[in-house]
Design a protein around this motif. Structure first.
Motif, PDB file in Angstrom:
ATOM      1  N   ALA A 111      31.360 -14.465 -29.820  1.00 47.03           N
ATOM      2  CA  ALA A 111      30.918 -13.598 -28.894  1.00 47.03           C
ATOM      3  C   ALA A 111      29.493 -13.542 -28.916  1.00 47.03           C
ATOM      4  O   ALA A 111      28.934 -13.755 -30.199  1.00 47.03           O
ATOM      5  CB  ALA A 111      31.724 -12.370 -28.778  1.00 47.03           C
ATOM      6  N   LYS A 112      28.603 -12.921 -27.820  1.00 50.03           N
ATOM      7  CA  LYS A 112      27.363 -12.750 -28.086  1.00 50.03           C
ATOM      8  C   LYS A 112      26.906 -11.280 -28.623  1.00 50.03           C
ATOM      9  O   LYS A 112      25.911 -11.151 -29.174  1.00 50.03           O
ATOM     10  CB  LYS A 112      26.748 -12.997 -26.499  1.00 50.03           C
ATOM     11  CG  LYS A 112      26.660 -14.056 -26.095  1.00 50.03           C
ATOM     12  CD  LYS A 112      25.439 -14.317 -25.275  1.00 50.03           C
ATOM     13  CE  LYS A 112      25.619 -15.374 -23.883  1.00 50.03           C
ATOM     14  NZ  LYS A 112      26.732 -14.823 -22.984  1.00 50.03           N
ATOM     15  N   ASP A 113      27.755 -10.452 -28.478  1.00 52.58           N
ATOM     16  CA  ASP A 113      27.754  -9.042 -28.870  1.00 52.58           C
ATOM     17  C   ASP A 113      29.146  -8.516 -28.940  1.00 52.58           C
ATOM     18  O   ASP A 113      30.139  -8.971 -28.566  1.00 52.58           O
ATOM     19  CB  ASP A 113      26.738  -8.212 -27.958  1.00 52.58           C
ATOM     20  CG  ASP A 113      25.967  -7.489 -28.675  1.00 52.58           C
ATOM     21  OD1 ASP A 113      26.518  -6.584 -29.792  1.00 52.58           O
ATOM     22  OD2 ASP A 113      24.750  -7.103 -28.755  1.00 52.58           O
ATOM     23  N   VAL A 114      28.995  -7.078 -29.491  1.00 50.90           N
ATOM     24  CA  VAL A 114      30.244  -6.471 -29.308  1.00 50.90           C
ATOM     25  C   VAL A 114      30.328  -6.053 -27.705  1.00 50.90           C
ATOM     26  O   VAL A 114      29.414  -6.169 -26.911  1.00 50.90           O
ATOM     27  CB  VAL A 114      30.054  -5.099 -30.277  1.00 50.90           C
ATOM     28  CG1 VAL A 114      30.353  -5.592 -31.762  1.00 50.90           C
ATOM     29  CG2 VAL A 114      29.029  -4.242 -29.938  1.00 50.90           C
ATOM     30  N   ALA A 115      31.533  -5.410 -27.328  1.00 45.50           N
ATOM     31  CA  ALA A 115      32.071  -5.210 -25.795  1.00 45.50           C
ATOM     32  C   ALA A 115      30.857  -3.929 -25.323  1.00 45.50           C
ATOM     33  O   ALA A 115      30.316  -4.241 -24.414  1.00 45.50           O
ATOM     34  CB  ALA A 115      33.259  -4.699 -25.794  1.00 45.50           C
ATOM     35  N   THR A 179      32.915   3.267 -33.115  1.00 44.38           N
ATOM     36  CA  THR A 179      32.977   1.911 -33.528  1.00 44.38           C
ATOM     37  C   THR A 179      34.237   1.314 -33.647  1.00 44.38           C
ATOM     38  O   THR A 179      34.321   0.301 -33.241  1.00 44.38           O
ATOM     39  CB  THR A 179      32.465   2.135 -35.343  1.00 44.38           C
ATOM     40  OG1 THR A 179      31.103   2.736 -35.554  1.00 44.38           O
ATOM     41  CG2 THR A 179      32.673   0.700 -35.924  1.00 44.38           C
ATOM     42  N   GLY A 180      35.122   2.290 -33.813  1.00 48.18           N
ATOM     43  CA  GLY A 180      36.706   1.933 -33.616  1.00 48.18           C
ATOM     44  C   GLY A 180      37.065   1.513 -32.234  1.00 48.18           C
ATOM     45  O   GLY A 180      37.538   0.192 -31.926  1.00 48.18           O
ATOM     46  N   VAL A 185      38.183  -3.350 -28.530  1.00 47.47           N
ATOM     47  CA  VAL A 185      38.022  -3.953 -27.331  1.00 47.47           C
ATOM     48  C   VAL A 185      37.244  -5.152 -27.491  1.00 47.47           C
ATOM     49  O   VAL A 185      37.627  -6.420 -26.859  1.00 47.47           O
ATOM     50  CB  VAL A 185      37.181  -3.070 -26.078  1.00 47.47           C
ATOM     51  CG1 VAL A 185      36.845  -3.608 -24.846  1.00 47.47           C
ATOM     52  CG2 VAL A 185      37.810  -1.658 -26.121  1.00 47.47           C
ATOM     53  N   THR A 186      36.632  -5.397 -28.391  1.00 43.52           N
ATOM     54  CA  THR A 186      35.768  -6.784 -28.514  1.00 43.52           C
ATOM     55  C   THR A 186      36.758  -7.667 -28.993  1.00 43.52           C
ATOM     56  O   THR A 186      36.639  -8.640 -28.578  1.00 43.52           O
ATOM     57  CB  THR A 186      34.672  -6.531 -29.834  1.00 43.52           C
ATOM     58  OG1 THR A 186      33.729  -5.172 -29.527  1.00 43.52           O
ATOM     59  CG2 THR A 186      33.949  -7.760 -29.886  1.00 43.52           C
ATOM     60  N   ILE A 187      37.566  -7.270 -30.031  1.00 42.91           N
ATOM     61  CA  ILE A 187      38.627  -8.142 -30.378  1.00 42.91           C
ATOM     62  C   ILE A 187      39.659  -8.554 -29.207  1.00 42.91           C
ATOM     63  O   ILE A 187      39.693  -9.777 -29.261  1.00 42.91           O
ATOM     64  CB  ILE A 187      39.377  -7.604 -31.525  1.00 42.91           C
ATOM     65  CG1 ILE A 187      38.438  -7.287 -32.851  1.00 42.91           C
ATOM     66  CG2 ILE A 187      40.585  -8.526 -32.263  1.00 42.91           C
ATOM     67  CD1 ILE A 187      38.943  -6.690 -33.974  1.00 42.91           C
ATOM     68  N   HIS A 188      39.848  -7.640 -28.322  1.00 44.45           N
ATOM     69  CA  HIS A 188      40.601  -7.871 -27.241  1.00 44.45           C
ATOM     70  C   HIS A 188      40.158  -8.823 -26.253  1.00 44.45           C
ATOM     71  O   HIS A 188      40.669  -9.756 -25.665  1.00 44.45           O
ATOM     72  CB  HIS A 188      41.296  -6.958 -26.545  1.00 44.45           C
ATOM     73  CG  HIS A 188      42.596  -6.110 -27.276  1.00 44.45           C
ATOM     74  ND1 HIS A 188      43.730  -6.837 -26.845  1.00 44.45           N
ATOM     75  CD2 HIS A 188      42.714  -5.480 -28.297  1.00 44.45           C
ATOM     76  CE1 HIS A 188      44.570  -6.169 -27.387  1.00 44.45           C
ATOM     77  NE2 HIS A 188      44.314  -5.317 -28.495  1.00 44.45           N
ATOM     78  N   LYS A 189      38.894  -8.659 -26.069  1.00 43.29           N
ATOM     79  CA  LYS A 189      38.072  -9.188 -24.716  1.00 43.29           C
ATOM     80  C   LYS A 189      37.119 -10.225 -24.878  1.00 43.29           C
ATOM     81  O   LYS A 189      36.775 -10.988 -23.934  1.00 43.29           O
ATOM     82  CB  LYS A 189      37.630  -7.976 -23.889  1.00 43.29           C
ATOM     83  CG  LYS A 189      38.553  -7.027 -23.301  1.00 43.29           C
ATOM     84  CD  LYS A 189      39.468  -7.811 -22.125  1.00 43.29           C
ATOM     85  CE  LYS A 189      40.591  -6.593 -21.647  1.00 43.29           C
ATOM     86  NZ  LYS A 189      41.714  -7.400 -21.023  1.00 43.29           N
TER      87      LYS A 189
ATOM     88  N   ALA C  27      37.716  -4.635 -17.128  1.00 40.27           N
ATOM     89  CA  ALA C  27      38.720  -4.466 -17.911  1.00 40.27           C
ATOM     90  C   ALA C  27      38.373  -4.083 -19.365  1.00 40.27           C
ATOM     91  O   ALA C  27      39.046  -3.220 -19.733  1.00 40.27           O
ATOM     92  CB  ALA C  27      39.460  -5.845 -17.766  1.00 40.27           C
ATOM     93  N   SER C  28      37.417  -4.493 -20.037  1.00 36.14           N
ATOM     94  CA  SER C  28      37.115  -3.975 -21.208  1.00 36.14           C
ATOM     95  C   SER C  28      36.731  -2.543 -21.168  1.00 36.14           C
ATOM     96  O   SER C  28      36.969  -1.928 -22.061  1.00 36.14           O
ATOM     97  CB  SER C  28      35.674  -4.695 -21.868  1.00 36.14           C
ATOM     98  OG  SER C  28      35.730  -6.098 -21.933  1.00 36.14           O
TER      99      SER C  28
END
Lengths: 554, 146, 218
Positions: A111-115, A179-180, A185-189, C27-28
Motif C-alpha cells: 500500500a502507499k500508506d496506512v488507511a 494506532t490499533g 483498517v489498513t490490513i482489511h482495506k 468503507a475504510s
C-alpha cells in the motif's frame, strides 16, 4: 493505480522518503508512515535509554545490602517506579508496532500508506504529549507508586506525580487506540491485488492481533486512570476503602487492560521472529496457519486471565482458582508457535548472522520466561513466589529477554531497508553476545534470589525480616552478580547504538534485498521511495515460498 | 484492490431504506421506552429492564446504524467488544459474589498478612513506648544521681 | 485496477491519493468508525461494571438513593435522545440521496434536541448540587443509608461522561452541518455524515442502558 503512475513519474532518480522533503517541519507534520515510524523509533529508544539508566541506578544501589549509591529509600522508590512506568507506557507498549509496524505494515501490504495517515500522525503527537506529562512528572514532582498505581496508596498518600503520570498514561492510551484502529483498517482495506489473507506475512498477522487488543483493552485503562484522577483530585470514594470504595476493583480494572497488554508487547515480537526464522533459515515457515491463528487466539484468551495478577490481592478463592486454570490455556497457542519456529529451522540452511542470533536468543530466553510463568500461573506456587525477585526475573525474561530481543532482531533485520545502509556485522554479533550473556547473568540470578525469599522493590536488604547472616551473604553475592550482568548488558547496548549510528554515516550502501526475502517490503528500493512502490505491486505467491534452500547467502 | 472490496458492495450501492422503516423503528423505540417505565413501577427487576434495553439497542444498531445491511465484519467488531465486556462482567462478578465461598474470608492470605502486619506494628509501637519510658526513667535517675 | 481507469481523469476532491477508489475510502472510514465505537463500548463498560459492583456492595444505599432521581425528567431526556437519533438517521439518509439541504435541516433538529438534553441535565444537576447529593467528601445530604454517596459518585461519573460525549457530539454535528451548507456531500461521498451519525447513535445507545439502570430498576 492511475494516481500512482502520475505521482511516481514525478520521482527524480535517487530520491527516497528520507530526502524527498527537507527541514524539521517536514518531519513533525509528515503524513508519511515511514517517517512517523522513524520518529516513533527514535522517541521510543530515547525513553528506553532513560528507563535503562534508571534501571542501572537501581541495580547499582543493590550492589551492597545497605545500598551502594547513597540514594535515599524514597529516591529508590521513585527510580524503580519511573523505570517501570517509562519502560511500560513509553517504551514497550508502542515499541515494535508503532515503530517497525508503522514503517513496514503498508510496505508489506503493497500500500502507499496506512488507511488514515492523519490519525497516524495524531497518534504520534499524542504519544509525544503523553511523554511530556511523564517528563513533567520526573522534573516537577516524582512518582513512587510502582508502575501499577495501586489504590488506595495512589489515591491517598503517594507523591503528587500520580495525577501527572496517569494523565500521561491516559493520553498514551488514546495514541495506542488510534494506532490499533489504523492498522486493522489498513490490513482489511489496503492489501495489494493477490495478497490474500493466507499470503499475509506473519508479522502482519501479529500486528492484527495486537491491534485487536489495542482497541478492546486500552479504553478500560483509560477509564480506570480517569477514575483514579477524579478520586485523587476531588476526594471522591471509588477505590479507597476509607471513602467506601473498593481497592480490589481497581486491580480488576487495571489488569483487565494490563494483562492483555502483555500480549500487545509480546505478539509483535512473535511476528518478528516468525519472519526472521524463516528468512534466515531459507525455509518455508512450518505451520503458517497455526501461527497466524494462534496470534488471534492469544489476543482473545488474553481477556480471560487477568486475575492471575491478583492471587494474593484479596479476590475470592474461587475466582483465583478459575483464573489459575484459565491461565494455562495461554500455554497452548504459545507452545504452538515455539514448536513451529523450531520445526522451521529443521533442515534449513541457517545463516548465523546478527538477526538470526537474536532469533536464537529469543527462543532461548522466551522458553525460560514462558516456562517460569507456569510457576506463577499456578495458584499454590504463586502465593509463595508473589512479590519476590522470581516475578521480576520472570517478566524481565518475557518483556526484555523476548520483546526487546525481538525488537533488536527486527531493527537489525530491517535496518538496511529503513536506512539504506549496512551495519558492521562483526560488531553486531559481538554486541548480541554481550547482551545475551549480560541479560542471563542479570536475571537468571534473580530467579534464585526470588526462590530464596528476596522480596522485590526493597531498597536495602540487610534487615529483610530476621535475615540470617548466611542468607544475607548469598543475597549480597547474587545481587552483585546481577548488577555486574546489567553493566555487561549495558555495554552491549551502547555498542549497538554506536555501530548503528556509525552505519548511518559510514555504512556500506544496502542492496534492495539483502536477505533474499520474498515479502513486498523487499520489492522496493532501500530506502523506499516516498510513495513506497513504483506502480502497484501484485502478489502471486505466499511470503515464504523460497524457490529452494538458497545457496545465495553464505 | 483488496479482497474485501468484493464482498463490500453494499456500500457502493448504498442501501437507502424507505422512510417508513425509520418511523416504524422510532415508534417501536417509543413504545418500548413506555413499557420499560411502566414495568419499573411493577418492580420486576433487572432482567426485564435489560431485555427491553437490549431490544432497543438492537433496533438502533440494526436499522439506524445500518448494521443489518452493512459489511459483516462490523458485526464481528461489535460481537468482539461484547465478548470482552461479557468477560469483564463475568470475572469481576465471579470474584465479588464468591468472596468467602471457598476460603473463609478471614482465612485468606490477604487478611492473614494484614493481621500479622497490624500485630507487628502494635508490638513495635509497644516496644518503642517501653524503650522511651525506660529512657525517661534513666534520665530521671541520672538527674537525681547528678 | 479496472475500476481506477473507469474514473478516467476525474477525481473527487475528497478522494485521498492512497485509496484506489472512493468507495474503498468510504468503507475504510466506516470500518475505522466501527472500531472506534467498539472502543467506546469498552470505555463505558468499565463504569457500568463499577456501578454494579457498588450496587452489589450497598444494595440499600443504592435503592434509596436512586429513588431520589426524577423519573419524569429521565424519561423526557430518553425521548429527546431517541428523537435526535431519528433525525440523525434521517440526515444520513438525506446524505445518501445527495440532498445537502435535507442534511442541514435534520442536523439542525439533532443539535437542537441535543441542546434540550443538556438543558434538562443542567436542571437535574443543579437540583442535586443544591441538596448536597454529591460525590464523596462533598456529600452533605442526610437521611440515606450507607453507600448513597457512592451512588451519586457513580451517577455523576456516568452521566458526566455521557454528557461529555453529547457536548463533543454537538461539536462534530456542527462541523458536519457547516460542511453540508457548502454542498460537500453527495451520493458517492457522505462518510463523514454517516460516521458522525454512528457516533451519535452510540451516545443514544449508552443512554438506553444508563436510563433504566440509574432511574428505573428497583
Amino acid at each position: 493505480m492511475s494516481t500512482a503512475a502520475q505521482t511516481d513519474t514525478a520521482h527524480a532518480a535517487g530520491t527516497n522518503y528520507l530526502n524527498a522533503t527537507k527541514g524539521l517541519k517536514s518531519w513533525i507534520f509528515t503524513l508519511d508512515h515511514k517517517r512517523i515510524g522513524i520518529m516513533y523509533l527514535i522517541s521510543i529508544l530515547l525513553f528506553f535509554l532513560v528507563g535503562g539508566l534508571l534501571a542501572l541506578g537501581v541495580r547499582a544501589h543493590l550492589f551492597s545490602p545497605e545500598g551502594a549509591t547513597g540514594m535515599s529509600n524514597d529516591t529508590y522508590n521513585q527510580a524503580f517506579t519511573l523505570h517501570g512506568a517509562i519502560m511500560t507506557f513509553l517504551f514497550i507498549v508502542p515499541s515494535i508496532p508503532a515503530s517497525i509496524g508503522n514503517f513496514f505494515l503498508p510496505l508489506m501490504l503493497g500500500a502507499k500508506d496506512v488507511a488514515f495517515p492523519k490519525l497516524n500522525l495524531a497518534s504520534y503527537h499524542l504519544y509525544f504529549l503523553g511523554a511530556l506529562f511523564f517528563i513533567a512528572t520526573i522534573v516537577f514532582t516524582g512518582l513512587d507508586t510502582g508502575w501499577t498505581f495501586y489504590a488506595p496508596f495512589s489515591t491517598d498518600r503517594a507523591m503528587n506525580g500520580v495525577i501527572l503520570a496517569t494523565s500521561g498514561a491516559f493520553i498514551l492510551g488514546f495514541s495506542s487506540i488510534l494506532t490499533g484502529v489504523n492498522f486493522i483498517v489498513t490490513i482489511h482495506k489496503l492489501r495489494a491485488p493477490g495478497l490474500t489473507w493466507r499470503r499475509l506475512p506473519l508479522f502482519v498477522w501479529s500486528l492484527y492481533a495486537t491491534s485487536i487488543i489495542y482497541v478492546l483493552a486500552t479504553p478500560v485503562v483509560g477509564i480506570t486512570l480517569l477514575l483514579l484522577i477524579i478520586e485523587r483530585a476531588f476526594g471522591v470514594g471509588i477505590f479507597d476503602p476509607a471513602l467506601g470504595g473498593d481497592p480490589v476493583l481497581f486491580q480488576h480494572f487495571f489488569w483487565f487492560y494490563s494483562h492483555p497488554v502483555v500480549y500487545v508487547m509480546i505478539l509483535p515480537a512473535f511476528g518478528v521472529i516468525s519472519e526472521l526464522v524463516t528468512i534466515h533459515s531459507r525455509k518455508h515457515i512450518f505451520g503458517y496457519n497455526a501461527i497466524a491463528v494462534s496470534s488471534i487466539a492469544i489476543a482473545f484468551i488474553g481477556f480471560l486471565v487477568w486475575g492471575h495478577h491478583m492471587f494474593v490481592s484479596g479476590q475470592s478463592g474461587l475466582s483465583a482458582a478459575v483464573f489459575s486454570f484459565l491461565t494455562f490455556l495461554v500455554a497452548v497457542p504459545t507452545a504452538i508457535k515455539v514448536f513451529s519456529w523450531v520445526a522451521t529451522m529443521y533442515k534449513g540452511s541457517i545463516v548465523y548472522n546478527t538477526p538470526m542470533l537474536y532469533t536464537f536468543s529469543f527462543l532461548f530466553l522466551f522458553s525460560i520466561g514462558g516456562l517460569t510463568g507456569l510457576f506463577l500461573g499456578a495458584l499454590a506456587t504463586d502465593v509463595h513466589l508473589h512479590d519476590t525477585y522470581f516475578v521480576v526475573a520472570h517478566f524481565h525474561y518475557v518483556m526484555m529477554g523476548s520483546v526487546f530481543i525481538g525488537f533488536l532482531g527486527a531493527i537489525h533485520h530491517w535496518w538496511p531497508k529503513m536506512t539504506g545502509r549496512m551495519y558492521n556485522e562483526t560488531l553486531g554479533r559481538i554486541a548480541c553476545g554481550l547482551v545475551f550473556v549480560g541479560f542471563n547473568v542479570t536475571f537468571f540470578t534473580q530467579f534464585v534470589l526470588g526462590t530464596q525469599g528476596m522480596p522485590r522493590r526493597y531498597a536495602t536488604y540487610h534487615e529483610v525480616g530476621d535475615i540470617e547472616p548466611q542468607l544475607l551473604e548469598m543475597f549480597t553475592l547474587l545481587h552483585q552478580i546481577s548488577t555486574i550482568g546489567s553493566f555487561i548488558m549495558a555495554a552491549g547496548l551502547f555498542l549497538i547504538l554506536f555501530y548503528l549510528l556509525a552505519s548511518v554515516f559510514k555504512g556500506d550502501k544496502a542492496p534492495d534485498n539483502p536477505w533474499g526475502g520474498l515479502s513486498l517490503e523487499w520489492a522496493t528500493a532501500s530506502p523506499p521511495i516516498e510513495h513506497n512502490f513504483e506502480g502497484q505491486p501484485v502478489v502471486r505467491r505466499g511470503p515464504y515460498e523460497f524457490p529452494e534452500i538458497d545457496p545465495m547467502i553464505k | 484492490m483488496s479482497a474485501d472490496s468484493n464482498h463490500n458492495q453494499g456500500h457502493g450501492e448504498h442501501h437507502v431504506m424507505p422512510l417508513s422503516t425509520y418511523f416504524a423503528v422510532f415508534g417501536a423505540l417509543l413504545v418500548l421506552t413506555g413499557i420499560t417505565v411502566l414495568v419499573s413501577f411493577l418492580k420486576l427487576g433487572l432482567l426485564v429492564a435489560v431485555v427491553i434495553a437490549s431490544i432497543k439497542a438492537a433496533l438502533v444498531v440494526g436499522y439506524f446504524m445500518h448494521l443489518k445491511y452493512d459489511d459483516r465484519f462490523y458485526s464481528v467488531i461489535l460481537l468482539s467488544s461484547l465478548f470482552a465486556i461479557f468477560c469483564f462482567f463475568l470475572f469481576v462478578f465471579l470474584d465479588f459474589t464468591s468472596r468467602g465461598m471457598v476460603v473463609p474470608e478471614e482465612e485468606t492470605n490477604f487478611l492473614r498478612n494484614e493481621r500479622a502486619m497490624i500485630e507487628r506494628l502494635e508490638q513495635e509501637e509497644a516496644a518503642a513506648a517501653a524503650a522511651a519510658e525506660e529512657e525517661e526513667e534513666e534520665e530521671a535517675e541520672e538527674d537525681t544521681g547528678g | 485496477m479496472s475500476t481506477a481507469h473507469a474514473h478516467g481523469g476525474h477525481h473527487h476532491p475528497f478522494h485521498a491519493h492512497h485509496f484506489e477508489t472512493l468507495p474503498q475510502q468510504e468503507a475504510s472510514a466506516r470500518m475505522g468508525m466501527w472500531l472506534f465505537l467498539g472502543q467506546e463500548l469498552l470505555f463505558f463498560s468499565a463504569v457500568f461494571v463499577a456501578f454494579f459492583v457498588f450496587q452489589y456492595m450497598y444494595p440499600e444505599g443504592f435503592l434509596e438513593a436512586h429513588r431520589t432521581l426524577s423519573i419524569p425528567l429521565g424519561t423526557l431526556n430518553t425521548l429527546v435522545l431517541l428523537t435526535s437519533s431519528l433525525t440523525m438517521a434521517l440526515a444520513v439518509r438525506n446524505a445518501q440521496l445527495g440532498d445537502n439541504k435535507g442534511v442541514v435541516k435534520q442536523l439542525g433538529f439533532t443539535i437542537a434536541l441535543a441542546t434540550v438534553f443538556m438543558i434538562v441535565k443542567y436542571f437535574e444537576y443543579s437540583g442535586k448540587i443544591e441538596k448536597g447529593q454529591l460525590p464523596g467528601q462533598w456529600y452533605t445530604y442526610e437521611g440515606l443509608p450507607e453507600g448513597a454517596s457512592i451512588f451519586f459518585t457513580m451517577y455523576f461519573v456516568m452521566t458526566g461522561l455521557h454528557g461529555l460525549h453529547i457536548v463533543i457530539g454537538i461539536g462534530v454535528l456542527a462541523w458536519i452541518l457547516i460542511r453540508a451548507t457548502k454542498n460537500q456531500f453527495s451520493a458517492e461521498y457522505y462518510a463523514p455524515v454517516e460516521n458522525v451519525g454512528l457516533y451519535w447513535h452510540l451516545v443514544d445507545l449508552i443512554w438506553i442502558f444508563l436510563f433504566p439502570f440509574l432511574y428505573l430498576i428497583e
